[in-house]
Design an enzyme around this catalytic site. Structure first.
Site, PDB file in Angstrom:
ATOM      1  N   LYS A  14       0.831  -1.214   0.000  1.00  0.00           N
ATOM      2  CA  LYS A  14       0.000   0.000   0.000  1.00  0.00           C
ATOM      3  C   LYS A  14       0.866   1.265   0.000  1.00  0.00           C
ATOM      4  O   LYS A  14       0.642   2.170  -0.792  1.00  0.00           O
ATOM      5  CB  LYS A  14      -0.918   0.049   1.241  1.00  0.00           C
ATOM      6  CG  LYS A  14      -1.888  -1.105   1.364  1.00  0.00           C
ATOM      7  CD  LYS A  14      -2.845  -0.900   2.524  1.00  0.00           C
ATOM      8  CE  LYS A  14      -2.184  -0.833   3.883  1.00  0.00           C
ATOM      9  NZ  LYS A  14      -1.587  -2.095   4.363  1.00  0.00           N
ATOM     10  N   ARG A  58      -9.561   1.206   8.031  1.00  0.00           N
ATOM     11  CA  ARG A  58      -9.136  -0.151   8.378  1.00  0.00           C
ATOM     12  C   ARG A  58     -10.234  -0.898   9.125  1.00  0.00           C
ATOM     13  O   ARG A  58     -10.051  -2.065   9.458  1.00  0.00           O
ATOM     14  CB  ARG A  58      -7.896  -0.082   9.258  1.00  0.00           C
ATOM     15  CG  ARG A  58      -6.599  -0.379   8.511  1.00  0.00           C
ATOM     16  CD  ARG A  58      -5.489  -0.191   9.497  1.00  0.00           C
ATOM     17  NE  ARG A  58      -4.305  -0.923   9.229  1.00  0.00           N
ATOM     18  CZ  ARG A  58      -3.188  -0.361   8.762  1.00  0.00           C
ATOM     19  NH1 ARG A  58      -3.160   0.889   8.420  1.00  0.00           N
ATOM     20  NH2 ARG A  58      -2.105  -1.087   8.641  1.00  0.00           N
ATOM     21  N   ARG A  89      11.703  -5.480   4.360  1.00  0.00           N
ATOM     22  CA  ARG A  89      11.192  -4.104   4.275  1.00  0.00           C
ATOM     23  C   ARG A  89      11.995  -3.149   5.168  1.00  0.00           C
ATOM     24  O   ARG A  89      12.350  -3.481   6.293  1.00  0.00           O
ATOM     25  CB  ARG A  89       9.732  -4.079   4.692  1.00  0.00           C
ATOM     26  CG  ARG A  89       9.147  -2.690   4.575  1.00  0.00           C
ATOM     27  CD  ARG A  89       7.695  -2.761   4.398  1.00  0.00           C
ATOM     28  NE  ARG A  89       6.996  -2.768   5.669  1.00  0.00           N
ATOM     29  CZ  ARG A  89       5.709  -2.498   5.775  1.00  0.00           C
ATOM     30  NH1 ARG A  89       4.992  -2.246   4.695  1.00  0.00           N
ATOM     31  NH2 ARG A  89       5.117  -2.523   6.931  1.00  0.00           N
ATOM     32  N   ARG A 110      11.083  -1.334  10.712  1.00  0.00           N
ATOM     33  CA  ARG A 110      10.039  -0.910  11.641  1.00  0.00           C
ATOM     34  C   ARG A 110       9.909  -1.921  12.767  1.00  0.00           C
ATOM     35  O   ARG A 110       9.967  -3.120  12.515  1.00  0.00           O
ATOM     36  CB  ARG A 110       8.705  -0.806  10.903  1.00  0.00           C
ATOM     37  CG  ARG A 110       8.524   0.505  10.213  1.00  0.00           C
ATOM     38  CD  ARG A 110       7.370   0.502   9.258  1.00  0.00           C
ATOM     39  NE  ARG A 110       6.151  -0.075   9.788  1.00  0.00           N
ATOM     40  CZ  ARG A 110       4.991  -0.066   9.135  1.00  0.00           C
ATOM     41  NH1 ARG A 110       4.913   0.506   7.951  1.00  0.00           N
ATOM     42  NH2 ARG A 110       3.919  -0.613   9.658  1.00  0.00           N
ATOM     43  N   ARG A 121      -0.500  -8.648  13.182  1.00  0.00           N
ATOM     44  CA  ARG A 121      -1.110  -7.650  12.292  1.00  0.00           C
ATOM     45  C   ARG A 121      -1.937  -8.329  11.192  1.00  0.00           C
ATOM     46  O   ARG A 121      -2.974  -7.805  10.778  1.00  0.00           O
ATOM     47  CB  ARG A 121      -0.019  -6.758  11.680  1.00  0.00           C
ATOM     48  CG  ARG A 121       0.635  -5.882  12.741  1.00  0.00           C
ATOM     49  CD  ARG A 121       1.900  -5.250  12.234  1.00  0.00           C
ATOM     50  NE  ARG A 121       1.655  -4.272  11.200  1.00  0.00           N
ATOM     51  CZ  ARG A 121       2.566  -3.885  10.316  1.00  0.00           C
ATOM     52  NH1 ARG A 121       3.766  -4.399  10.324  1.00  0.00           N
ATOM     53  NH2 ARG A 121       2.261  -2.973   9.431  1.00  0.00           N
TER      54      ARG A 121
HETATM   55  P1  AMP Z   1       0.758   0.918   8.486  1.00  0.00           P
HETATM   56  O1  AMP Z   1       1.990   1.718   8.284  1.00  0.00           O
HETATM   57  O2  AMP Z   1      -0.379   1.354   7.607  1.00  0.00           O
HETATM   58  O3  AMP Z   1       0.997  -0.563   8.430  1.00  0.00           O
HETATM   59  O4  AMP Z   1       0.262   1.243   9.999  1.00  0.00           O
HETATM   60  C1  AMP Z   1       1.062   0.944  11.117  1.00  0.00           C
HETATM   61  C2  AMP Z   1       0.219   0.861  12.357  1.00  0.00           C
HETATM   62  O5  AMP Z   1      -0.449   2.119  12.589  1.00  0.00           O
HETATM   63  C3  AMP Z   1      -0.911  -0.160  12.310  1.00  0.00           C
HETATM   64  O6  AMP Z   1      -0.474  -1.471  12.642  1.00  0.00           O
HETATM   65  C4  AMP Z   1      -1.870   0.401  13.359  1.00  0.00           C
HETATM   66  O7  AMP Z   1      -1.414   0.163  14.678  1.00  0.00           O
HETATM   67  C5  AMP Z   1      -1.755   1.894  13.103  1.00  0.00           C
HETATM   68  N1  AMP Z   1      -2.734   2.369  12.092  1.00  0.00           N
HETATM   69  C6  AMP Z   1      -2.474   2.869  10.853  1.00  0.00           C
HETATM   70  N2  AMP Z   1      -3.607   3.195  10.229  1.00  0.00           N
HETATM   71  C7  AMP Z   1      -4.616   2.880  11.068  1.00  0.00           C
HETATM   72  C8  AMP Z   1      -6.028   2.981  10.993  1.00  0.00           C
HETATM   73  N3  AMP Z   1      -6.661   3.458   9.910  1.00  0.00           N
HETATM   74  N4  AMP Z   1      -6.760   2.559  12.063  1.00  0.00           N
HETATM   75  C9  AMP Z   1      -6.156   2.095  13.180  1.00  0.00           C
HETATM   76  N5  AMP Z   1      -4.822   1.964  13.318  1.00  0.00           N
HETATM   77  C10 AMP Z   1      -4.056   2.369  12.274  1.00  0.00           C
END
Ligand code: AMP
Length: 212
Positions: free
Chosen positions: A13, A88, A123, A156, A167
């Protein structure tokens, strides 16, 4: 053009959002990047979000919804945007609608859990600007250094294998219902992982041109 990218962690994404942003000249709005910046700067939101993020759980809907709705009101979003990582949950999708956000297309990046587990080990992200790289599929020009801003690339914390498993479970339970949600609204476009990042981008562009 108002888009969102759906997909498991590591489905691509962030990478696709950055590429589409450059090609379509509209901002990529990544909730993960916004939250990581808040954690890094130790803001009140960052302090609330950190424990959820570190353990692979979703940050509570009410925190996210306010952040995103505010961000989308900024002038650079007036011609469209690419949401990365939002919504999400079904509740977040409903909140976007209530806030008047009408998406033109929802791109679902379809990748198996097995591929995700393999991908995540390679990554890396820029610790300063959040750009993403992959040691095999999208290496930086200089090892360990961000092409865009020259800062260090790091793994990360939530890309550790145990957290990735958590996740993925959260994705299947909380986010996957959005596939049906957007399918019913006739917005969903599926992109099954191709051989390369470039092919996925081409396929996304082809699909969104159909919805223009
Ligand atoms: P990502 O970089 O999109 O994988 O997001 C990393 C982390 O941020 C996720 O595992 C969640 O803990 C949090 N996060 C990101 N976007 C959302 C969202 N829309 N709703 C809830 N938690 C989020």
């Amino acid at each position: 053009m108002k888009l969102t990218l759906l997909g498991a962690p590591g489905a691509g994404k962030g990478t696709q959002a950055e590429r589409l942003s450059a090609l379509l000249h509209i901002p990529a709005v990544s909730t993960g990047n916004i939250l990581r910046a808040a954690v890094k700067n130790n803001t009140p939101i960052g302090q609330q979000a950190k424990a959820y993020m570190d353990s692979g759980k979703l940050v509570p809907d009410e925190i996210i919804i306010d952040i995103v709705v505010e961000r989308l009101l900024e002038p650079d979003c007036s011609n469209g945007y690419i949401l990365d990582g939002m919504p999400r949950t079904v509740l977040q999708a409903e909140a976007l609608e209530t806030a008047g956000v009408q998406l033109d297309a929802v791109i679902s990046l379809v990748v198996s859990d097995e591929t995700i587990m393999k991908r995540m080990s390679g990554r890396r992200v820029c610790e300063a600007c959040g750009s993403s790289y992959h040691m095999d599929a999208m290496p930086p020009k200089r090892q360990g250094i961000c092409d865009l801003c020259g800062a260090n690339l790091v793994r990360r914390q939530d890309d550790e294998p145990e957290t990735v498993k958590a996740r993925l479970a959260v994705y299947h339970q909380e986010t996957e219902p959005l596939i049906q949600y957007y399918s019913e609204r006739r917005l969903l476009k599926n992109v099954t992982a191709h051989a390369t990042i470039e092919e996925d981008t081409r396929e996304i562009l082809r699909l969104i041109r159909q919805s223009e």
